[in-house]
Design an enzyme around this catalytic site. Structure first.
Site, PDB file in Angstrom:
ATOM      1  N   GLU A 130      -1.794   3.939  -0.386  1.00 20.86           N
ATOM      2  CA  GLU A 130      -0.740   4.952  -0.353  1.00 20.86           C
ATOM      3  C   GLU A 130      -0.975   5.950  -1.473  1.00 20.86           C
ATOM      4  O   GLU A 130      -1.180   5.565  -2.622  1.00 20.86           O
ATOM      5  CB  GLU A 130       0.632   4.296  -0.501  1.00 20.86           C
ATOM      6  CG  GLU A 130       1.765   5.271  -0.318  1.00 20.86           C
ATOM      7  CD  GLU A 130       3.125   4.601  -0.304  1.00 20.86           C
ATOM      8  OE1 GLU A 130       3.975   5.017  -1.115  1.00 20.86           O
ATOM      9  OE2 GLU A 130       3.333   3.683   0.509  1.00 20.86           O
TER      10      GLU A 130
ATOM     11  N   ASP B   7       7.589  -4.050  -1.692  1.00 21.32           N
ATOM     12  CA  ASP B   7       6.328  -3.415  -2.080  1.00 21.32           C
ATOM     13  C   ASP B   7       5.163  -4.024  -1.313  1.00 21.32           C
ATOM     14  O   ASP B   7       4.212  -3.328  -0.966  1.00 21.32           O
ATOM     15  CB  ASP B   7       6.114  -3.547  -3.593  1.00 21.32           C
ATOM     16  CG  ASP B   7       7.214  -2.863  -4.373  1.00 21.32           C
ATOM     17  OD1 ASP B   7       7.072  -1.664  -4.643  1.00 21.32           O
ATOM     18  OD2 ASP B   7       8.228  -3.517  -4.672  1.00 21.32           O
TER      19      ASP B   7
ATOM     20  N   ASP C 292      -0.203  -0.594  -1.972  1.00 23.78           N
ATOM     21  CA  ASP C 292       0.864   0.296  -2.435  1.00 23.78           C
ATOM     22  C   ASP C 292       0.819   0.234  -3.956  1.00 23.78           C
ATOM     23  O   ASP C 292       1.341  -0.705  -4.556  1.00 23.78           O
ATOM     24  CB  ASP C 292       2.221  -0.181  -1.912  1.00 23.78           C
ATOM     25  CG  ASP C 292       3.374   0.647  -2.450  1.00 23.78           C
ATOM     26  OD1 ASP C 292       3.166   1.836  -2.758  1.00 23.78           O
ATOM     27  OD2 ASP C 292       4.490   0.105  -2.566  1.00 23.78           O
TER      28      ASP C 292
END
Length: 183
Positions: free
Chosen positions: A71, A144, A11
């Site tokens: 992502e 996260d 991410d």
């Protein structure tokens, strides 16, 4: 004979980069690790990018992932934020590409949908579902790292399907990239 694969999920972020690693053994997922790279204390954006690149290489050299799921940045209200995210994603991708590891991008909604069945799920819902599926004892303070882990699990769930993030220039390119689909 057991088949094994390691998937690194990322991410990307310029404040916090979350990441998670799973191992797939005979189509069963096993939690390996999740953590985050804290970048808040650095003011220089180029230092942040360098650290993202170096940490991604370190993860690759330590865990030897077979594939990377990342992502994709999404457009919010702030174009500058999206540009920063795109740069962070780009340097993480460059690290993987420098080691010749296949990379697949997933939109945030696709990741949420794969994990929870709801493309509009909250970070907390995604984290709780991962905790249940992977039998995690606890969740981190910042989510996260669970977002990075979710990218890896999403990639596992989408294995063998034509990915939205892939692009083909025509049938010849599709056939070359999907020989198992031809009979």
């Amino acid at each position: 004979m057991a088949t094994e694969k390691i998937i690194l999920g990322i991410d990307p972020g310029t404040t916090i980069m979350g990441f998670g690693i799973i191992k797939v053994i005979n189509k069963q997922i096993h939690f390996v690790q999740m953590n985050e790279l804290m970048l808040k204390k650095y003011d220089d954006p180029y230092t942040k990018l360098k650290l993202i690149f170096e940490r991604t290489l370190e993860l690759i050299d330590t865990y030897h992932p077979d594939e990377i799921a990342i992502e994709a940045p999404f457009y919010g209200k702030n174009v500058q934020s999206m540009l920063k995210l795109g740069r962070a994603q780009g340097v993480a991708m460059a690290a993987g590409l420098s080691r010749e590891i296949p990379i697949t991008e997933y939109m945030p909604k696709k990741i949420k949908m794969a994990i929870t069945g709801n493309g509009n799920a909250s970070k907390e819902q995604v984290a709780r579902m991962l905790q249940s599926v992977l039998k995690l004892k606890s969740l981190p303070k910042n989510l996260d790292s669970t977002d990075g882990l979710a990218a890896a699990v999403c990639h596992f769930y989408n294995e063998g399907r034509v990915e939205v993030g892939k692009s083909y220039t025509g049938w010849e390119a599709f056939i070359k990239q999907n020989p198992d689909k031809i009979k």
